[in-house]
Design a protein around this motif. Structure first.
Motif, PDB file in Angstrom:
ATOM      1  N   ALA A  11       0.830  -1.206   0.000  1.00  0.00           N
ATOM      2  CA  ALA A  11       0.000   0.000   0.000  1.00  0.00           C
ATOM      3  C   ALA A  11       0.864   1.256   0.000  1.00  0.00           C
ATOM      4  O   ALA A  11       0.560   2.237  -0.689  1.00  0.00           O
ATOM      5  CB  ALA A  11      -0.936  -0.009   1.211  1.00  0.00           C
ATOM      6  N   ARG A  31       2.235   1.715  -3.456  1.00  0.00           N
ATOM      7  CA  ARG A  31       1.224   2.274  -4.366  1.00  0.00           C
ATOM      8  C   ARG A  31       1.094   3.774  -4.152  1.00  0.00           C
ATOM      9  O   ARG A  31       0.975   4.541  -5.118  1.00  0.00           O
ATOM     10  CB  ARG A  31      -0.125   1.576  -4.152  1.00  0.00           C
ATOM     11  CG  ARG A  31      -0.194   0.162  -4.699  1.00  0.00           C
ATOM     12  CD  ARG A  31      -1.623  -0.339  -4.739  1.00  0.00           C
ATOM     13  NE  ARG A  31      -2.194  -0.500  -3.406  1.00  0.00           N
ATOM     14  CZ  ARG A  31      -2.133  -1.617  -2.694  1.00  0.00           C
ATOM     15  NH1 ARG A  31      -1.509  -2.689  -3.183  1.00  0.00           N
ATOM     16  NH2 ARG A  31      -2.700  -1.685  -1.503  1.00  0.00           N
ATOM     17  N   LEU A  32       1.095   4.204  -2.896  1.00  0.00           N
ATOM     18  CA  LEU A  32       1.002   5.636  -2.616  1.00  0.00           C
ATOM     19  C   LEU A  32       2.223   6.367  -3.162  1.00  0.00           C
ATOM     20  O   LEU A  32       2.094   7.414  -3.814  1.00  0.00           O
ATOM     21  CB  LEU A  32       0.870   5.864  -1.106  1.00  0.00           C
ATOM     22  CG  LEU A  32       0.784   7.322  -0.646  1.00  0.00           C
ATOM     23  CD1 LEU A  32      -0.464   8.001  -1.207  1.00  0.00           C
ATOM     24  CD2 LEU A  32       0.801   7.412   0.881  1.00  0.00           C
ATOM     25  N   SER A  72      -5.816   8.942  -0.788  1.00  0.00           N
ATOM     26  CA  SER A  72      -5.150   7.724  -1.244  1.00  0.00           C
ATOM     27  C   SER A  72      -4.099   8.006  -2.306  1.00  0.00           C
ATOM     28  O   SER A  72      -3.396   7.090  -2.748  1.00  0.00           O
ATOM     29  CB  SER A  72      -6.178   6.734  -1.804  1.00  0.00           C
ATOM     30  OG  SER A  72      -6.872   7.319  -2.904  1.00  0.00           O
ATOM     31  N   ARG A  73      -3.980   9.276  -2.707  1.00  0.00           N
ATOM     32  CA  ARG A  73      -2.928   9.686  -3.636  1.00  0.00           C
ATOM     33  C   ARG A  73      -2.640  11.154  -3.365  1.00  0.00           C
ATOM     34  O   ARG A  73      -3.426  11.865  -2.740  1.00  0.00           O
ATOM     35  CB  ARG A  73      -3.350   9.474  -5.084  1.00  0.00           C
ATOM     36  CG  ARG A  73      -4.595  10.197  -5.515  1.00  0.00           C
ATOM     37  CD  ARG A  73      -5.087   9.678  -6.855  1.00  0.00           C
ATOM     38  NE  ARG A  73      -4.063   9.829  -7.856  1.00  0.00           N
ATOM     39  CZ  ARG A  73      -4.013   9.097  -8.986  1.00  0.00           C
ATOM     40  NH1 ARG A  73      -4.952   8.174  -9.226  1.00  0.00           N
ATOM     41  NH2 ARG A  73      -3.059   9.281  -9.885  1.00  0.00           N
ATOM     42  N   ARG A 111      -2.263   6.647   3.926  1.00  0.00           N
ATOM     43  CA  ARG A 111      -3.019   7.797   3.419  1.00  0.00           C
ATOM     44  C   ARG A 111      -2.239   9.082   3.703  1.00  0.00           C
ATOM     45  O   ARG A 111      -1.490   9.165   4.667  1.00  0.00           O
ATOM     46  CB  ARG A 111      -4.400   7.879   4.072  1.00  0.00           C
ATOM     47  CG  ARG A 111      -5.325   6.704   3.725  1.00  0.00           C
ATOM     48  CD  ARG A 111      -5.616   6.666   2.235  1.00  0.00           C
ATOM     49  NE  ARG A 111      -6.446   5.556   1.845  1.00  0.00           N
ATOM     50  CZ  ARG A 111      -7.764   5.628   1.675  1.00  0.00           C
ATOM     51  NH1 ARG A 111      -8.397   6.768   1.886  1.00  0.00           N
ATOM     52  NH2 ARG A 111      -8.444   4.575   1.296  1.00  0.00           N
ATOM     53  N   GLY A 127      -6.670   6.737   7.404  1.00  0.00           N
ATOM     54  CA  GLY A 127      -6.422   5.336   7.092  1.00  0.00           C
ATOM     55  C   GLY A 127      -4.941   5.053   6.917  1.00  0.00           C
ATOM     56  O   GLY A 127      -4.117   5.966   6.798  1.00  0.00           O
ATOM     57  N   ASN A 181      -6.367  12.416   4.537  1.00  0.00           N
ATOM     58  CA  ASN A 181      -6.778  11.027   4.307  1.00  0.00           C
ATOM     59  C   ASN A 181      -6.926  10.671   2.824  1.00  0.00           C
ATOM     60  O   ASN A 181      -7.832   9.941   2.425  1.00  0.00           O
ATOM     61  CB  ASN A 181      -8.096  10.746   5.052  1.00  0.00           C
ATOM     62  CG  ASN A 181      -8.319   9.267   5.291  1.00  0.00           C
ATOM     63  OD1 ASN A 181      -7.380   8.543   5.681  1.00  0.00           O
ATOM     64  ND2 ASN A 181      -9.523   8.797   5.065  1.00  0.00           N
ATOM     65  N   HIS A 240       2.428   7.470  -6.797  1.00  0.00           N
ATOM     66  CA  HIS A 240       1.646   8.626  -7.255  1.00  0.00           C
ATOM     67  C   HIS A 240       2.378   9.946  -7.054  1.00  0.00           C
ATOM     68  O   HIS A 240       1.855  10.996  -7.440  1.00  0.00           O
ATOM     69  CB  HIS A 240       0.308   8.685  -6.515  1.00  0.00           C
ATOM     70  CG  HIS A 240      -0.639   7.584  -6.884  1.00  0.00           C
ATOM     71  ND1 HIS A 240      -1.109   7.408  -8.162  1.00  0.00           N
ATOM     72  CD2 HIS A 240      -1.195   6.601  -6.134  1.00  0.00           C
ATOM     73  CE1 HIS A 240      -1.925   6.368  -8.192  1.00  0.00           C
ATOM     74  NE2 HIS A 240      -1.982   5.855  -6.982  1.00  0.00           N
TER      75      HIS A 240
END
Length: 201
Positions: A33, A36-37, A196-197, A177, A174, A194, A40
């Motif tokens: 995770a 993935r962040l 996600s990108r 985040r 989260g 918060n 971005h």
């Protein structure tokens, strides 16, 4: 100054475990995770990359360190709230075995520390000291990145928003985040929380 705050990825702690200063590593999903962040991220590397000195935050920060080609600066003031004697125990066991202390703490968590630990006000003080030092060493156009925990990030956002500490849990945060604070002309502005990108201007 632009300050990006990232909560570490999910850890290997068992569900229902009280995890404050308990030093658990990232889970494999938590690591993915964070990757993935990090994928971005656009634009220049920040001037500084800070991290809590707890392992789950440091492992998350290393992912960004590789992307930014820099070394993270560990600071214990960015740690999660310290739950003292409860740290590393299951919450249901705490509620059952230490009921009186738990009820008193749950009703007064802003100013009441867990046995042998700290209160949220303590977290506010140490994160506030970190933020004040940061403001004293950065310029308006500097970018700063920090990997921390739900408790310490909520405390920093309370400082930025002038939000009463009792409202801290109105801020959803989260795993993996990002939140962004700007400081201009002596004032804070929260750009987003918060996410996600990473969001552009």
């Amino acid at each position: 100054m632009d300050l990006i705050l990232v909560r570490h990825g999910d850890s290997e702690a068992a569900p229902g475990l009280c995890v404050g200063h308990t030093d658990v590593p990232l889970s494999s999903e938590g690591f993915l995770a964070i990757q993935r962040l990090a994928a971005h991220w656009q634009g220049d590397a920040p001037r500084f990359l800070f991290t809590s000195d707890l392992r789950r935050a440091q492992q998350s920060a290393q992912v960004f360190a590789a992307r930014f080609a820099t070394e993270p600066l560990a600071d214990p003031r960015l740690r999660e709230l310290h739950f003292g004697d409860w740290d590393g125990r299951r919450w249901d066991a705490i509620v059952n075995e230490d009921a009186n202390h738990y009820r008193h703490w749950a009703d007064n968590w802003v100013i009441q520390e867990a046995p042998g630990g700290e209160s949220f006000s303590d977290v506010m003080r140490r994160t506030g000291a970190w933020l004040a030092a940061l403001l004293g060493s950065t310029q308006d156009n500097d970018g700063v990145f920090a990997v921390a925990h739900a408790g310490s990030i909520r405390a920093l956002l309370c400082h930025a928003l002038a939000l009463p500490p009792a409202r801290a849990f109105s801020l959803q945060l989260g795993y993996a985040r990002a939140s962004r604070i700007r400081y201009r002309l002596g004032q804070f502005e929260v750009s987003y929380t918060n996410a996600s990108r990473f969001e552009d201007d």
